[in-house]
Design a protein around this motif. Structure first.
Motif, PDB file in Angstrom:
ATOM      1  N   ARG A 213       0.836  -1.213   0.000  1.00  0.00           N
ATOM      2  CA  ARG A 213       0.000   0.000   0.000  1.00  0.00           C
ATOM      3  C   ARG A 213       0.865   1.255   0.000  1.00  0.00           C
ATOM      4  O   ARG A 213       0.541   2.250  -0.657  1.00  0.00           O
ATOM      5  CB  ARG A 213      -0.917   0.011   1.222  1.00  0.00           C
ATOM      6  N   ALA A 214       1.980   1.214   0.736  1.00  0.00           N
ATOM      7  CA  ALA A 214       2.874   2.365   0.799  1.00  0.00           C
ATOM      8  C   ALA A 214       3.461   2.693  -0.573  1.00  0.00           C
ATOM      9  O   ALA A 214       3.809   3.851  -0.851  1.00  0.00           O
ATOM     10  CB  ALA A 214       3.996   2.122   1.808  1.00  0.00           C
ATOM     11  N   HIS A 215       3.564   1.670  -1.411  1.00  0.00           N
ATOM     12  CA  HIS A 215       4.067   1.873  -2.777  1.00  0.00           C
ATOM     13  C   HIS A 215       2.920   1.983  -3.787  1.00  0.00           C
ATOM     14  O   HIS A 215       3.149   1.889  -4.997  1.00  0.00           O
ATOM     15  CB  HIS A 215       5.001   0.728  -3.159  1.00  0.00           C
ATOM     16  N   ARG A 216       1.713   2.151  -3.261  1.00  0.00           N
ATOM     17  CA  ARG A 216       0.520   2.293  -4.087  1.00  0.00           C
ATOM     18  C   ARG A 216       0.319   1.097  -5.012  1.00  0.00           C
ATOM     19  O   ARG A 216      -0.078   1.228  -6.165  1.00  0.00           O
ATOM     20  CB  ARG A 216       0.569   3.608  -4.876  1.00  0.00           C
ATOM     21  N   ARG A 217       0.583  -0.046  -4.453  1.00  0.00           N
ATOM     22  CA  ARG A 217       0.339  -1.299  -5.171  1.00  0.00           C
ATOM     23  C   ARG A 217      -0.899  -1.961  -4.590  1.00  0.00           C
ATOM     24  O   ARG A 217      -1.076  -2.008  -3.366  1.00  0.00           O
ATOM     25  CB  ARG A 217       1.528  -2.254  -5.012  1.00  0.00           C
ATOM     26  N   ARG A 218      -1.735  -2.516  -5.419  1.00  0.00           N
ATOM     27  CA  ARG A 218      -2.882  -3.269  -4.942  1.00  0.00           C
ATOM     28  C   ARG A 218      -2.463  -4.728  -4.691  1.00  0.00           C
ATOM     29  O   ARG A 218      -1.486  -5.213  -5.267  1.00  0.00           O
ATOM     30  CB  ARG A 218      -4.050  -3.207  -5.916  1.00  0.00           C
ATOM     31  N   VAL A 219      -3.205  -5.399  -3.837  1.00  0.00           N
ATOM     32  CA  VAL A 219      -2.921  -6.792  -3.513  1.00  0.00           C
ATOM     33  C   VAL A 219      -4.128  -7.631  -3.926  1.00  0.00           C
ATOM     34  O   VAL A 219      -5.094  -7.764  -3.163  1.00  0.00           O
ATOM     35  CB  VAL A 219      -2.637  -6.987  -2.009  1.00  0.00           C
ATOM     36  N   PRO A 220      -4.117  -8.203  -5.129  1.00  0.00           N
ATOM     37  CA  PRO A 220      -5.240  -9.043  -5.530  1.00  0.00           C
ATOM     38  C   PRO A 220      -5.311 -10.307  -4.671  1.00  0.00           C
ATOM     39  O   PRO A 220      -4.282 -10.809  -4.193  1.00  0.00           O
ATOM     40  CB  PRO A 220      -4.933  -9.380  -6.994  1.00  0.00           C
ATOM     41  N   ALA A 221      -6.511 -10.815  -4.466  1.00  0.00           N
ATOM     42  CA  ALA A 221      -6.683 -12.014  -3.638  1.00  0.00           C
ATOM     43  C   ALA A 221      -5.864 -13.168  -4.159  1.00  0.00           C
ATOM     44  O   ALA A 221      -5.357 -13.989  -3.379  1.00  0.00           O
ATOM     45  CB  ALA A 221      -8.162 -12.382  -3.573  1.00  0.00           C
ATOM     46  N   ARG A 222      -5.692 -13.246  -5.471  1.00  0.00           N
ATOM     47  CA  ARG A 222      -4.950 -14.374  -6.044  1.00  0.00           C
ATOM     48  C   ARG A 222      -3.445 -14.275  -5.805  1.00  0.00           C
ATOM     49  O   ARG A 222      -2.699 -15.217  -6.115  1.00  0.00           O
ATOM     50  CB  ARG A 222      -5.258 -14.514  -7.529  1.00  0.00           C
ATOM     51  N   ALA A 223      -2.980 -13.143  -5.225  1.00  0.00           N
ATOM     52  CA  ALA A 223      -1.558 -12.995  -4.904  1.00  0.00           C
ATOM     53  C   ALA A 223      -1.216 -13.539  -3.532  1.00  0.00           C
ATOM     54  O   ALA A 223      -0.068 -13.457  -3.098  1.00  0.00           O
ATOM     55  CB  ALA A 223      -1.151 -11.528  -4.983  1.00  0.00           C
ATOM     56  N   VAL A 224      -2.200 -14.112  -2.836  1.00  0.00           N
ATOM     57  CA  VAL A 224      -1.985 -14.623  -1.481  1.00  0.00           C
ATOM     58  C   VAL A 224      -2.352 -16.098  -1.443  1.00  0.00           C
ATOM     59  O   VAL A 224      -3.448 -16.492  -1.854  1.00  0.00           O
ATOM     60  CB  VAL A 224      -2.847 -13.857  -0.453  1.00  0.00           C
ATOM     61  N   ALA A 225      -1.411 -16.927  -0.961  1.00  0.00           N
ATOM     62  CA  ALA A 225      -1.657 -18.361  -0.788  1.00  0.00           C
ATOM     63  C   ALA A 225      -1.307 -18.756   0.635  1.00  0.00           C
ATOM     64  O   ALA A 225      -0.331 -18.250   1.205  1.00  0.00           O
ATOM     65  CB  ALA A 225      -0.843 -19.189  -1.782  1.00  0.00           C
TER      66      ALA A 225
END
Length: 338
Positions: A213-225
């Motif tokens: 978030r600090a780098h203004r990046r989104r975290v899609p659900a599929r990026a988490v396992a």
């Protein structure tokens, strides 16, 4: 005239030039004496070949002279993850200096937990260091309710808990890992989490998200396992990420055991590390430097944390009511994987 018969506490005190009470405090493991007096008493005891009568000491102090280190995990995990012996190493070094016996208990089943609780309530240990406690486990409170001092390795799962603890700042460590991946040029960063009924896994996931978030990046659900802090779990989670988030070019894995599994999955999928995917782990376990390629990881000083846990527990045993919890700062160790 040389002394005859077995040496006594009085003879040790006389040789050390201290009172009997001071000699007794040193030999019972108390820290409430000066370093000079402690050294004089220990030297006198060694020279006189004095051996304390443990049974008599227990009658006077109402202590067993033992503490437990309790790992709440399957036995297989205890022997496969270097975190546990490193914590044990640190705790044992402090306890040995104080001539306190360490009792190791690995609790895998409900029956083993019940047996340990009976053992502890029977006065066999003066306190317990609890390691790898999951969720709202009642064990810490059961022991405290029985008057047994407890300290935790890791932040308690419940925010309301008052049990003192020693922990790495896991969120800060995760942020260091993600920042390194961003600065290395990764655009699609994923993560393999630990078991989410553990505060360490929760805090590392939160740190992962906060730094993106600090780098203004989104975290899609599929990026988490989700993983389980074991090699096989990391391997399976990495396979899932490759399927659901194939564009990933960086991954933060929440411990080094899982990172080793992730490296295996990437190699099997034909993804080169770090050319195609950069990988960062957490712990700086011994296997990190031996991995192929050597693993960039977040280092937490596990042996020192074990020492801090034992020191904290002994302070409570000696009467200190509420020592402050200890949070140590992690450090990024850069190797070839990222």
């Amino acid at each position: 005239m040389p002394a005859t018969g077995a040496p006594t506490l009085e003879s040790v005190a006389a040789r050390a030039g201290v009172s009997r009470a001071t000699a007794g405090r040193v030999l019972s493991g108390s820290t409430k004496v000066s370093p000079a007096a402690r050294e004089a008493v220990l030297q006198a005891a060694t020279e006189l070949h004095y051996v304390a009568n443990q049974a008599a000491r227990a009658l006077v102090t109402r202590r067993s002279g033992s503490v437990a280190l309790v790992v709440v995990e399957p036995v297989e995990r205890f022997f496969s993850d270097s975190y546990f012996p490193l914590i044990l190493n640190g705790a044992q070094s402090v306890l040995a200096e104080r001539e306190v016996q360490l009792v190791l208990a690995v609790l895998s089943t409900a029956r083993e937990r019940e047996r340990f609780e009976r053992y502890a309530r029977s006065g066999h240990v003066d306190g317990a260091i609890l390691v790898s406690v999951h969720g709202a486990d009642p064990l810490p409170q059961h022991l405290r309710d029985a008057g047994i001092p407890v300290v935790l390795s890791g932040r308690p799962y419940s925010q309301e808990s008052t049990v003192p603890f020693v922990s790495t700042d896991n969120a800060v460590g995760a942020r260091l890992a993600v920042r390194h991946l961003v600065e290395a040029g990764c655009h699609h960063i994923a993560t393999v989490t630990g078991p989410m009924d553990m505060s360490a896994a929760q805090d590392r996931l939160e740190g992962f998200r906060a730094e993106l978030r600090a780098h203004r990046r989104r975290v899609p659900a599929r990026a988490v396992a989700s993983g389980d802090f074991a090699v096989a779990g990391g391997r399976e989670a990495m396979r899932a990420l490759l399927e659901q988030y194939p564009e990933l070019d960086g991954v933060f894995v929440a411990n080094d055991q899982m990172a080793a599994g992730a490296l295996q999955a990437l190699a099997a999928a034909g993804r080169s590390v770090p050319a195609d995917v950069r990988v960062v782990g957490f712990d700086d376990a011994p296997l990190a430097a031996a991995a192929t390629p050597p693993l960039t990881t977040v280092c937490q000083p596990v042996v020192e944390m074990g020492r801090a846990l034992a020191t904290m527990l002994l302070r409570i045993v000696e009467g200190e009511e509420s020592p402050e919890s200890v949070i140590v700062q992690p450090e990024l160790i850069v190797r070839a994987s990222a």
